[in-house]
Design a protein around this motif. Structure first.
Motif, PDB file in Angstrom:
ATOM      1  N   LEU A  24       5.344 -28.441  47.544  1.00 27.81           N
ATOM      2  CA  LEU A  24       4.268 -29.227  46.949  1.00 27.81           C
ATOM      3  C   LEU A  24       3.483 -29.984  48.019  1.00 27.81           C
ATOM      4  O   LEU A  24       2.257 -30.097  47.940  1.00 27.81           O
ATOM      5  CB  LEU A  24       4.841 -30.206  45.918  1.00 27.81           C
ATOM      6  CG  LEU A  24       5.406 -29.570  44.647  1.00 27.81           C
ATOM      7  CD1 LEU A  24       6.131 -30.617  43.803  1.00 27.81           C
ATOM      8  CD2 LEU A  24       4.304 -28.900  43.835  1.00 27.81           C
ATOM      9  N   VAL A  25       4.200 -30.494  49.025  1.00 27.30           N
ATOM     10  CA  VAL A  25       3.524 -31.158  50.140  1.00 27.30           C
ATOM     11  C   VAL A  25       2.632 -30.161  50.878  1.00 27.30           C
ATOM     12  O   VAL A  25       1.492 -30.467  51.246  1.00 27.30           O
ATOM     13  CB  VAL A  25       4.546 -31.787  51.103  1.00 27.30           C
ATOM     14  CG1 VAL A  25       3.868 -32.261  52.388  1.00 27.30           C
ATOM     15  CG2 VAL A  25       5.262 -32.957  50.433  1.00 27.30           C
ATOM     16  N   ALA A  26       3.160 -28.947  51.092  1.00 33.14           N
ATOM     17  CA  ALA A  26       2.368 -27.896  51.747  1.00 33.14           C
ATOM     18  C   ALA A  26       1.094 -27.612  50.953  1.00 33.14           C
ATOM     19  O   ALA A  26       0.016 -27.400  51.532  1.00 33.14           O
ATOM     20  CB  ALA A  26       3.205 -26.627  51.890  1.00 33.14           C
ATOM     21  N   LEU A  27       1.221 -27.615  49.614  1.00 36.29           N
ATOM     22  CA  LEU A  27       0.052 -27.401  48.762  1.00 36.29           C
ATOM     23  C   LEU A  27      -0.921 -28.570  48.874  1.00 36.29           C
ATOM     24  O   LEU A  27      -2.145 -28.369  48.950  1.00 36.29           O
ATOM     25  CB  LEU A  27       0.511 -27.238  47.312  1.00 36.29           C
ATOM     26  CG  LEU A  27      -0.550 -26.845  46.285  1.00 36.29           C
ATOM     27  CD1 LEU A  27      -1.117 -25.464  46.594  1.00 36.29           C
ATOM     28  CD2 LEU A  27       0.056 -26.863  44.876  1.00 36.29           C
ATOM     29  N   ASP A  28      -0.388 -29.781  48.924  1.00 34.85           N
ATOM     30  CA  ASP A  28      -1.230 -30.979  49.044  1.00 34.85           C
ATOM     31  C   ASP A  28      -2.103 -30.937  50.302  1.00 34.85           C
ATOM     32  O   ASP A  28      -3.253 -31.373  50.281  1.00 34.85           O
ATOM     33  CB  ASP A  28      -0.359 -32.244  49.088  1.00 34.85           C
ATOM     34  CG  ASP A  28       0.326 -32.537  47.756  1.00 34.85           C
ATOM     35  OD1 ASP A  28      -0.140 -32.041  46.720  1.00 34.85           O
ATOM     36  OD2 ASP A  28       1.340 -33.270  47.768  1.00 34.85           O
ATOM     37  N   ILE A  29      -1.516 -30.442  51.398  1.00 36.59           N
ATOM     38  CA  ILE A  29      -2.253 -30.452  52.678  1.00 36.59           C
ATOM     39  C   ILE A  29      -2.899 -29.097  52.971  1.00 36.59           C
ATOM     40  O   ILE A  29      -3.405 -28.882  54.069  1.00 36.59           O
ATOM     41  CB  ILE A  29      -1.330 -30.873  53.843  1.00 36.59           C
ATOM     42  CG1 ILE A  29      -0.157 -29.897  54.020  1.00 36.59           C
ATOM     43  CG2 ILE A  29      -0.826 -32.292  53.624  1.00 36.59           C
ATOM     44  CD1 ILE A  29       0.749 -30.234  55.196  1.00 36.59           C
ATOM     45  N   LYS A  30      -2.870 -28.192  51.968  1.00 34.91           N
ATOM     46  CA  LYS A  30      -3.524 -26.875  52.066  1.00 34.91           C
ATOM     47  C   LYS A  30      -3.071 -26.119  53.327  1.00 34.91           C
ATOM     48  O   LYS A  30      -3.878 -25.701  54.162  1.00 34.91           O
ATOM     49  CB  LYS A  30      -5.046 -27.036  52.050  1.00 34.91           C
ATOM     50  CG  LYS A  30      -5.562 -27.753  50.811  1.00 34.91           C
ATOM     51  CD  LYS A  30      -7.071 -27.748  50.733  1.00 34.91           C
ATOM     52  CE  LYS A  30      -7.587 -28.582  49.578  1.00 34.91           C
ATOM     53  NZ  LYS A  30      -6.983 -28.276  48.291  1.00 34.91           N
ATOM     54  N   LEU A  31      -1.768 -25.931  53.407  1.00 36.58           N
ATOM     55  CA  LEU A  31      -1.158 -25.387  54.618  1.00 36.58           C
ATOM     56  C   LEU A  31      -1.156 -23.865  54.681  1.00 36.58           C
ATOM     57  O   LEU A  31      -1.196 -23.282  55.774  1.00 36.58           O
ATOM     58  CB  LEU A  31       0.286 -25.906  54.719  1.00 36.58           C
ATOM     59  CG  LEU A  31       1.037 -25.688  56.028  1.00 36.58           C
ATOM     60  CD1 LEU A  31       0.326 -26.375  57.176  1.00 36.58           C
ATOM     61  CD2 LEU A  31       2.462 -26.204  55.896  1.00 36.58           C
ATOM     62  N   SER A  32      -1.117 -23.195  53.540  1.00 40.72           N
ATOM     63  CA  SER A  32      -0.837 -21.758  53.519  1.00 40.72           C
ATOM     64  C   SER A  32      -1.794 -20.930  54.373  1.00 40.72           C
ATOM     65  O   SER A  32      -1.372 -20.019  55.086  1.00 40.72           O
ATOM     66  CB  SER A  32      -0.845 -21.234  52.084  1.00 40.72           C
ATOM     67  OG  SER A  32      -2.116 -21.390  51.496  1.00 40.72           O
ATOM     68  N   SER A  33      -3.075 -21.237  54.327  1.00 35.70           N
ATOM     69  CA  SER A  33      -4.062 -20.434  55.054  1.00 35.70           C
ATOM     70  C   SER A  33      -3.986 -20.635  56.565  1.00 35.70           C
ATOM     71  O   SER A  33      -4.558 -19.849  57.331  1.00 35.70           O
ATOM     72  CB  SER A  33      -5.477 -20.761  54.570  1.00 35.70           C
ATOM     73  OG  SER A  33      -5.789 -22.122  54.829  1.00 35.70           O
ATOM     74  N   LEU A  34      -3.281 -21.672  57.013  1.00 40.35           N
ATOM     75  CA  LEU A  34      -3.197 -21.967  58.445  1.00 40.35           C
ATOM     76  C   LEU A  34      -1.942 -21.384  59.101  1.00 40.35           C
ATOM     77  O   LEU A  34      -1.806 -21.438  60.320  1.00 40.35           O
ATOM     78  CB  LEU A  34      -3.215 -23.483  58.664  1.00 40.35           C
ATOM     79  CG  LEU A  34      -4.490 -24.214  58.207  1.00 40.35           C
ATOM     80  CD1 LEU A  34      -4.306 -25.712  58.345  1.00 40.35           C
ATOM     81  CD2 LEU A  34      -5.695 -23.745  59.004  1.00 40.35           C
ATOM     82  N   LEU A  35      -1.033 -20.832  58.309  1.00 39.42           N
ATOM     83  CA  LEU A  35       0.200 -20.275  58.854  1.00 39.42           C
ATOM     84  C   LEU A  35      -0.099 -19.094  59.760  1.00 39.42           C
ATOM     85  O   LEU A  35      -0.954 -18.256  59.463  1.00 39.42           O
ATOM     86  CB  LEU A  35       1.125 -19.835  57.713  1.00 39.42           C
ATOM     87  CG  LEU A  35       1.615 -20.945  56.783  1.00 39.42           C
ATOM     88  CD1 LEU A  35       2.361 -20.342  55.607  1.00 39.42           C
ATOM     89  CD2 LEU A  35       2.501 -21.926  57.537  1.00 39.42           C
TER      90      LEU A  35
END
Length: 220
Positions: free
Chosen positions: A78-89
């Protein structure tokens, strides 16, 4: 990268350290696993101290359950979703083809790796501030009167209530070696003819992930 740093309210002096935190092991030797190991430990310490201060009259056993609730894979996702992390992996070709950007376990690991990177660069006080900010709403959700039973216990109690067959957990695959191992667990609900599979860095965590999904399915 700039948007991510604004969301976590921390500006890296060494941007390469942040890039490493975002780099999955499928890319090669220079990946985020060591940073994740560090971040996992730091996260546990920060959350444990915060809970200790917030709930001075609660015994160790319940504090431990509260901590597990905050640092679990679902919350990290959920934290990863909050900071919009997925596209930066940063992923290797195999993970890219299999949709690794959307895998919650990879996102959760990257969150921990970022925390490890902040600790390395700026020390405990800096990462403490970042963690308490990122996890604030999840810590605030804790009701000191809740028992916060884990998902496996909740699933078992639900099935027992309706006199149904208990879940069957099975380790079906292990990949990697030693601290790099990944475990795939299958859980079957025989009476409902439902089964799910989840992968994690420990069998226990994979089982909990399976139980959580099955609970959601039963509630719908």
């Amino acid at each position: 990268m700039d948007k991510l740093q604004k969301k976590i309210n921390y500006q890296f002096k060494d941007v390469d350290l942040l890039k490493q935190a975002l780099t999955h092991r499928s890319v090669g030797k220079s990946n985020n696993e060591r940073l994740e190991f560090l971040g996992d430990s730091i996260l546990g310490v920060v959350v444990a101290r915060e809970l200790y201060k917030r709930f001075p009259h609660i015994a160790e056993g319940r504090l431990s359950r509260f901590k597990s609730y905050v640092v679990r894979g679902q919350t990290l996702g959920l934290v990863a979703l909050d900071i919009k992390l997925s596209s930066l992996l940063i992923l290797g070709s195999g993970e890219l083809k299999s949709g690794g950007h959307n895998r919650k376990s990879i996102q959760a690991d990257a969150v921990e790796a970022i925390l490890g990177a902040i600790f390395l660069e700026a020390g405990f006080d800096a990462v403490n501030t970042v963690i308490l900010d990122l996890f604030k709403k999840y810590i605030n959700e804790i009701n000191p009167n809740d028992t916060l039973k884990d998902f496996k216990t909740q699933l078992q109690e639900r099935l027992q209530k309706f006199k149904q067959t208990l879940p069957q957990y099975e380790l079906i695959k292990t990949t990697g070696k030693d601290h790099n191992a990944l475990f795939t667990v299958r859980c079957l609900l025989q009476d409902q003819a439902i089964q799910v599979e989840q992968e994690a860095k420990s069998i226990k965590r994979a089982e909990q992930m399976c139980a959580e999904i099955l609970l959601d399915k039963l509630k719908k």
